[in-house]
Write a protein that holds these residues in place. Structure first.
Motif, PDB file in Angstrom:
ATOM      1  N   THR A  31       0.825  -1.213   0.000  1.00  0.00           N
ATOM      2  CA  THR A  31       0.000   0.000   0.000  1.00  0.00           C
ATOM      3  C   THR A  31       0.859   1.262   0.000  1.00  0.00           C
ATOM      4  O   THR A  31       0.498   2.263  -0.611  1.00  0.00           O
ATOM      5  N   ARG A  32       2.004   1.218   0.685  1.00  0.00           N
ATOM      6  CA  ARG A  32       2.896   2.392   0.703  1.00  0.00           C
ATOM      7  C   ARG A  32       3.483   2.674  -0.680  1.00  0.00           C
ATOM      8  O   ARG A  32       3.847   3.819  -0.976  1.00  0.00           O
ATOM      9  N   ASN A  33       3.585   1.653  -1.503  1.00  0.00           N
ATOM     10  CA  ASN A  33       4.158   1.821  -2.834  1.00  0.00           C
ATOM     11  C   ASN A  33       3.087   1.943  -3.922  1.00  0.00           C
ATOM     12  O   ASN A  33       3.364   1.712  -5.094  1.00  0.00           O
ATOM     13  N   THR A  34       1.880   2.316  -3.497  1.00  0.00           N
ATOM     14  CA  THR A  34       0.757   2.446  -4.420  1.00  0.00           C
ATOM     15  C   THR A  34       0.271   3.887  -4.463  1.00  0.00           C
ATOM     16  O   THR A  34       0.150   4.544  -3.428  1.00  0.00           O
ATOM     17  N   ILE A  35      -0.001   4.367  -5.659  1.00  0.00           N
ATOM     18  CA  ILE A  35      -0.685   5.646  -5.846  1.00  0.00           C
ATOM     19  C   ILE A  35      -2.099   5.354  -6.340  1.00  0.00           C
ATOM     20  O   ILE A  35      -2.283   4.576  -7.276  1.00  0.00           O
ATOM     21  N   ALA A  36      -3.082   5.965  -5.701  1.00  0.00           N
ATOM     22  CA  ALA A  36      -4.465   5.850  -6.147  1.00  0.00           C
ATOM     23  C   ALA A  36      -4.824   7.083  -6.972  1.00  0.00           C
ATOM     24  O   ALA A  36      -4.531   8.216  -6.561  1.00  0.00           O
ATOM     25  N   LEU A  37      -5.440   6.861  -8.112  1.00  0.00           N
ATOM     26  CA  LEU A  37      -5.898   7.948  -8.979  1.00  0.00           C
ATOM     27  C   LEU A  37      -7.414   7.843  -9.116  1.00  0.00           C
ATOM     28  O   LEU A  37      -7.934   6.828  -9.586  1.00  0.00           O
ATOM     29  N   ILE A  38      -8.110   8.877  -8.681  1.00  0.00           N
ATOM     30  CA  ILE A  38      -9.565   8.882  -8.713  1.00  0.00           C
ATOM     31  C   ILE A  38     -10.033   9.738  -9.885  1.00  0.00           C
ATOM     32  O   ILE A  38      -9.738  10.935  -9.950  1.00  0.00           O
ATOM     33  N   LEU A  39     -10.739   9.112 -10.813  1.00  0.00           N
ATOM     34  CA  LEU A  39     -11.255   9.820 -11.986  1.00  0.00           C
ATOM     35  C   LEU A  39     -12.537  10.543 -11.580  1.00  0.00           C
ATOM     36  O   LEU A  39     -13.579   9.927 -11.360  1.00  0.00           O
TER      37      LEU A  39
END
Length: 426
Positions: free
Chosen positions: A17-25
């Protein structure tokens, strides 16, 4: 599993999770919500008495320990931007946490708008590369649900997938409105079709299909490679469902992740509130005795901007003038003054005046309902001043002359329809 094994597993999930970026459209208008999105993007539409729609995927990220989040905005984003600035500034940059707004900026070509879901991310590819994530979680900003993305992320890694698609089980008839997957017994995606006339069924099922939730986990390098390839492809609509996903299924590992309750194995709660009827229904579900979406779950809170309002108040106790609410949700700052509210949801700072009745309705913030009104099966937009003696929801022909009436008979009322001109609604 031993305590040591459990601890190691938790550390591995935390590393993911620390190495994840979430992108919300979050750039879409949501035109099927009619006048509710005249002046705000669909993710900024209020929901559930005190929230905005976008609070649900944002809260899912926070509760899943994914704290690097970008929100891709476009259509009439003022109210969305203000909400994010007011309610989502609690993350700490010192720890590498953030909720960043990423508007269309004309970064790579002459187009000022994002051309599709894939193009929205491609337009920000330089920013993403600089942040060097291992995984990219792509989310729609306009659905209502609670989901632990860390479990899906762990499944993605365990199956050595290049792309994992979150999916729900739907009937074959409903599947015609979704992107639908054909999968094998190991959940590997063999085909992906947008809004098919004849949806493929799930293995071992006759009347059920797997529909995309618009949730994708990509290995970051793989995503960047496919975005560049798609940008160079003439005739592409720059869309994940129409272009990128179908193009990678044959050569790469694409898995489906069914969104099921981890304890019961049943389909988890997920709602697309993209129409007036669906929006009204999802809000009405919340006032039930045991709603499928539990907003009172302290283990999975829904975060939002919290306006400072006084407690709700119910006044007068005469036989013909008693302030009361039955089977309803009433938010802070509301005053029920000698009126009856039944099976309804009231947002903050709503006033319902004497001798009025409100039933089966969703009333957004800062609405004032005058005396002797009768309102049934309605959505009253933010800031409306409903005149004394107004009757809504009893005569469809009368309602259609003044307001918008949905196919399901829900009456949408806005300030403009009441002759109260406002520049825009936040």
């Amino acid at each position: 599993m031993s305590v040591v094994d459990t601890h190691q597993q938790e550390r591995r999930v935390n590393d993911l999770t620390r190495n994840t970026i979430a992108l919300i459209l979050a750039g879409g208008r949501g035109s099927r919500l009619k006048n509710m999105t005249d002046w705000r993007a669909k993710p900024a539409v209020p929901f559930g008495g005190k929230f905005r729609i976008i609070d649900f995927p944002l809260s899912n990220c926070i509760n899943s320990d994914i704290r690097k989040i970008g929100i891709l905005t476009q259509y009439k984003a003022d109210s969305l931007i203000r909400h994010i600035q007011q309610g989502w500034g609690f993350l700490r940059g010192e720890f590498g946490e953030y909720v960043d707004l990423m508007p269309a900026q004309q970064r790579h070509d002459e187009h000022s708008w994002y051309q599709g879901t894939a193009d929205a991310i491609y337009q920000n590819i330089d920013i993403l590369r600089a942040r060097n994530p291992e995984f990219v979680l792509v989310l729609a900003g306009d659905h209502i649900y609670k989901m632990d993305y860390s479990v899906m992320l762990a499944d993605h890694v365990a199956n050595k997938a290049d792309l994992t698609i979150g999916c729900i089980e739907v009937s074959l008839e409903d599947a015609k409105a979704f992107g639908v997957m054909h999968v094998d017994d190991n959940r590997r995606v063999k085909a992906f079709v947008e809004k098919p006339e004849n949806p493929p069924v799930m293995p071992g099922r006759e009347n059920t299909a797997l529909a995309s939730m618009g949730i994708y986990i990509f290995n970051a390098g793989f995503l960047f490679e496919q975005l560049i390839k798609d940008a160079d492809t003439k005739g592409s609509s720059r869309d994940f469902g129409k272009d990128i996903i179908p193009s990678v299924i044959e050569k790469y590992r694409v898995n489906a992740y069914p969104f099921l309750d981890l304890q019961s194995g049943q389909q988890s709660y997920w709602r697309d509130v993209g129409t007036i009827d669906a929006y009204w229904t999802a809000n009405m579900e919340l006032v039930g005795v045991k709603p499928d979406l539990n907003l009172y779950d302290n283990t999975w809170p829904i975060w939002t901007y919290q306006a400072q309002t006084p407690p709700a108040k119910f006044v007068f106790d005469d036989d013909d003038r008693r302030g009361q609410a039955i089977d309803s949700m009433v938010s802070g700052g509301c005053v029920i003054s000698g009126a009856i509210v039944r099976h309804s949801l009231l947002f903050s700072q709503v006033r319902v005046n004497s001798y009025s009745t409100v039933q089966d309705s969703v009333v957004l913030p800062e609405v004032n309902i005058g005396r002797h009104c009768r309102i049934k099966k309605a959505i009253i937009e933010k800031g409306c001043q409903v005149p004394e003696g107004t009757v809504i929801g009893e005569n469809r022909a009368d309602d259609e002359r003044r307001f918008h009436v949905s196919e399901g008979g829900v009456v949408l009322v806005t300030s403009d329809m009441l002759g109260q001109r406002r520049n825009y609604v936040r």
